[in-house]
Design an enzyme around this catalytic site. Structure first.
Site: not given
Length: 184
Positions: A13, A45, A57, A136, A172, A175
Protein backbone atom coordinates in the site's frame (compact mmCIF):
# COMPACT_ATOMS: atom_id res chain seq x y z
CA UNK A 1 20.86 -6.52 14.75
CA UNK A 2 19.53 -9.92 13.85
CA UNK A 3 16.84 -10.41 11.21
CA UNK A 4 14.50 -11.48 14.00
CA UNK A 5 14.79 -8.09 15.77
CA UNK A 6 14.14 -5.96 12.70
CA UNK A 7 10.80 -4.18 12.51
CA UNK A 8 8.38 -5.74 10.02
CA UNK A 9 8.54 -4.54 6.44
CA UNK A 10 5.22 -2.96 5.60
CA UNK A 11 4.23 -3.37 1.97
CA UNK A 12 1.28 -3.56 -0.32
CA UNK A 13 0.00 0.00 0.00
CA UNK A 14 0.96 3.66 -0.03
CA UNK A 15 -0.26 6.30 2.40
CA UNK A 16 0.89 9.93 2.11
CA UNK A 17 0.24 13.00 4.26
CA UNK A 18 1.21 16.57 3.37
CA UNK A 19 0.90 19.75 5.43
CA UNK A 20 0.96 22.70 3.03
CA UNK A 21 -0.56 26.20 2.90
CA UNK A 22 -2.35 25.75 6.21
CA UNK A 23 -4.07 22.50 5.20
CA UNK A 24 -3.30 18.84 5.79
CA UNK A 25 -4.22 16.18 3.26
CA UNK A 26 -3.87 12.44 3.73
CA UNK A 27 -4.38 10.01 0.91
CA UNK A 28 -3.97 6.33 0.19
CA UNK A 29 -4.37 3.96 -2.68
CA UNK A 30 -7.02 1.26 -2.52
CA UNK A 31 -5.09 -1.90 -3.27
CA UNK A 32 -4.99 -4.86 -0.90
CA UNK A 33 -2.76 -7.76 -1.83
CA UNK A 34 -2.34 -11.31 -0.64
CA UNK A 35 1.15 -12.31 -1.64
CA UNK A 36 1.47 -11.55 -5.36
CA UNK A 37 -2.27 -11.31 -5.95
CA UNK A 38 -4.53 -8.26 -5.82
CA UNK A 39 -7.28 -9.27 -3.39
CA UNK A 40 -9.23 -6.02 -3.57
CA UNK A 41 -8.70 -2.76 -5.43
CA UNK A 42 -10.84 -0.30 -3.46
CA UNK A 43 -9.93 -0.66 0.22
CA UNK A 44 -10.44 2.49 2.30
CA UNK A 45 -7.24 3.02 4.33
CA UNK A 46 -8.09 6.52 5.56
CA UNK A 47 -10.33 7.03 8.60
CA UNK A 48 -11.72 10.15 10.28
CA UNK A 49 -11.65 10.10 14.07
CA UNK A 50 -12.67 12.51 16.85
CA UNK A 51 -15.70 13.84 15.01
CA UNK A 52 -13.61 14.49 11.89
CA UNK A 53 -10.87 16.48 13.67
CA UNK A 54 -8.23 13.78 13.27
CA UNK A 55 -7.52 11.75 10.15
CA UNK A 56 -5.58 8.48 10.24
CA UNK A 57 -4.09 6.39 7.45
CA UNK A 58 -2.73 2.87 7.82
CA UNK A 59 -0.44 0.47 6.02
CA UNK A 60 0.17 -3.18 6.75
CA UNK A 61 -2.11 -6.00 7.76
CA UNK A 62 -5.70 -4.76 7.67
CA UNK A 63 -6.82 -6.66 10.77
CA UNK A 64 -3.77 -5.40 12.67
CA UNK A 65 -4.40 -1.84 11.50
CA UNK A 66 -8.03 -1.96 12.64
CA UNK A 67 -6.90 -3.20 16.06
CA UNK A 68 -4.47 -0.27 16.28
CA UNK A 69 -7.11 2.21 15.11
CA UNK A 70 -9.46 1.01 17.86
CA UNK A 71 -6.69 1.37 20.46
CA UNK A 72 -5.82 4.82 19.12
CA UNK A 73 -9.46 5.91 19.39
CA UNK A 74 -9.50 4.66 22.99
CA UNK A 75 -6.36 6.69 23.73
CA UNK A 76 -7.89 9.77 22.11
CA UNK A 77 -10.94 9.43 24.34
CA UNK A 78 -8.80 8.86 27.43
CA UNK A 79 -6.64 11.94 26.74
CA UNK A 80 -9.27 14.45 25.66
CA UNK A 81 -8.54 14.12 21.91
CA UNK A 82 -4.92 15.22 22.46
CA UNK A 83 -3.47 13.50 19.40
CA UNK A 84 0.19 13.74 20.43
CA UNK A 85 -0.45 12.31 23.89
CA UNK A 86 -2.69 9.55 22.49
CA UNK A 87 0.00 8.66 19.91
CA UNK A 88 2.73 8.45 22.55
CA UNK A 89 0.59 6.27 24.82
CA UNK A 90 -0.36 3.98 21.92
CA UNK A 91 3.30 3.66 20.88
CA UNK A 92 4.29 2.77 24.45
CA UNK A 93 1.59 0.10 24.66
CA UNK A 94 2.40 -1.17 21.18
CA UNK A 95 6.05 -1.62 22.05
CA UNK A 96 5.53 -3.27 25.44
CA UNK A 97 2.30 -5.28 25.14
CA UNK A 98 2.86 -8.92 24.09
CA UNK A 99 -0.18 -9.00 21.82
CA UNK A 100 0.28 -5.57 20.24
CA UNK A 101 3.99 -6.18 19.62
CA UNK A 102 3.10 -8.77 17.01
CA UNK A 103 0.92 -6.43 14.97
CA UNK A 104 2.28 -5.54 11.55
CA UNK A 105 1.02 -2.10 10.61
CA UNK A 106 1.94 1.56 10.79
CA UNK A 107 -0.22 4.65 11.25
CA UNK A 108 -0.07 8.25 10.12
CA UNK A 109 -2.25 10.60 12.15
CA UNK A 110 -3.08 14.22 11.44
CA UNK A 111 -4.86 17.03 13.22
CA UNK A 112 -5.14 20.65 12.15
CA UNK A 113 -1.83 21.34 13.88
CA UNK A 114 0.44 18.36 13.22
CA UNK A 115 1.34 15.16 11.43
CA UNK A 116 2.63 12.10 13.29
CA UNK A 117 3.86 8.67 12.27
CA UNK A 118 3.31 5.91 14.85
CA UNK A 119 5.23 2.64 14.61
CA UNK A 120 5.33 -0.60 16.55
CA UNK A 121 8.91 0.02 17.60
CA UNK A 122 7.73 2.80 19.90
CA UNK A 123 8.39 5.65 17.50
CA UNK A 124 6.22 8.74 17.28
CA UNK A 125 7.76 10.84 14.52
CA UNK A 126 6.91 14.39 13.52
CA UNK A 127 8.37 15.13 10.08
CA UNK A 128 10.82 17.97 9.47
CA UNK A 129 9.47 18.54 5.97
CA UNK A 130 5.68 18.38 6.61
CA UNK A 131 5.50 15.23 4.48
CA UNK A 132 5.00 11.68 5.82
CA UNK A 133 4.53 8.40 4.00
CA UNK A 134 4.22 4.70 4.83
CA UNK A 135 3.87 1.50 2.84
CA UNK A 136 5.58 -0.09 -0.12
CA UNK A 137 5.30 2.94 -2.39
CA UNK A 138 6.06 5.42 0.37
CA UNK A 139 9.47 6.54 -0.79
CA UNK A 140 8.20 7.21 -4.32
CA UNK A 141 5.23 9.20 -2.99
CA UNK A 142 7.37 11.08 -0.47
CA UNK A 143 9.99 12.03 -3.06
CA UNK A 144 7.30 13.23 -5.46
CA UNK A 145 5.51 15.21 -2.72
CA UNK A 146 8.73 16.89 -1.58
CA UNK A 147 9.53 17.89 -5.16
CA UNK A 148 6.01 19.26 -5.67
CA UNK A 149 6.11 21.26 -2.42
CA UNK A 150 9.41 22.82 -3.48
CA UNK A 151 8.83 23.33 -7.19
CA UNK A 152 5.05 23.75 -7.44
CA UNK A 153 4.18 25.60 -4.23
CA UNK A 154 0.97 26.97 -5.81
CA UNK A 155 -0.58 23.48 -5.60
CA UNK A 156 -2.84 22.69 -2.63
CA UNK A 157 -2.03 19.96 -0.12
CA UNK A 158 -4.74 17.81 -1.71
CA UNK A 159 -3.34 18.32 -5.24
CA UNK A 160 0.17 17.43 -4.04
CA UNK A 161 -1.06 14.24 -2.36
CA UNK A 162 -3.08 13.23 -5.43
CA UNK A 163 -0.22 13.80 -7.88
CA UNK A 164 2.41 12.15 -5.65
CA UNK A 165 0.22 9.08 -5.09
CA UNK A 166 -0.40 8.79 -8.82
CA UNK A 167 3.36 8.91 -9.42
CA UNK A 168 3.88 6.19 -6.79
CA UNK A 169 1.13 4.08 -8.41
CA UNK A 170 2.93 4.34 -11.75
CA UNK A 171 6.09 2.89 -10.16
CA UNK A 172 5.06 0.58 -7.28
CA UNK A 173 3.26 -2.63 -8.22
CA UNK A 174 1.59 -2.73 -4.78
CA UNK A 175 -0.02 0.70 -5.25
CA UNK A 176 -2.98 1.46 -7.49
CA UNK A 177 -4.75 4.58 -8.77
CA UNK A 178 -7.94 4.12 -6.69
CA UNK A 179 -7.24 7.00 -4.31
CA UNK A 180 -9.01 8.22 -1.20
CA UNK A 181 -7.93 11.65 0.02
CA UNK A 182 -9.18 13.55 3.07
CA UNK A 183 -8.34 17.16 3.95
CA UNK A 184 -8.27 19.04 7.26
Amino acid sequence: MSQQNLPPTIHATTVLAVQHQGKIAIGADGQATMGNTVAKSNVRKIRKLSEGNIITGFAGSTADAFTLLERFEEKLSAYGNNMRRAAIELAKDWRTDRYLRRLEAMLITASNEELLLISGTGDVIEPDSNVLSIGSGSMYAQAAALALVRHAPHLSAEEIVREALNIAADICIYTNHNLVIEVL
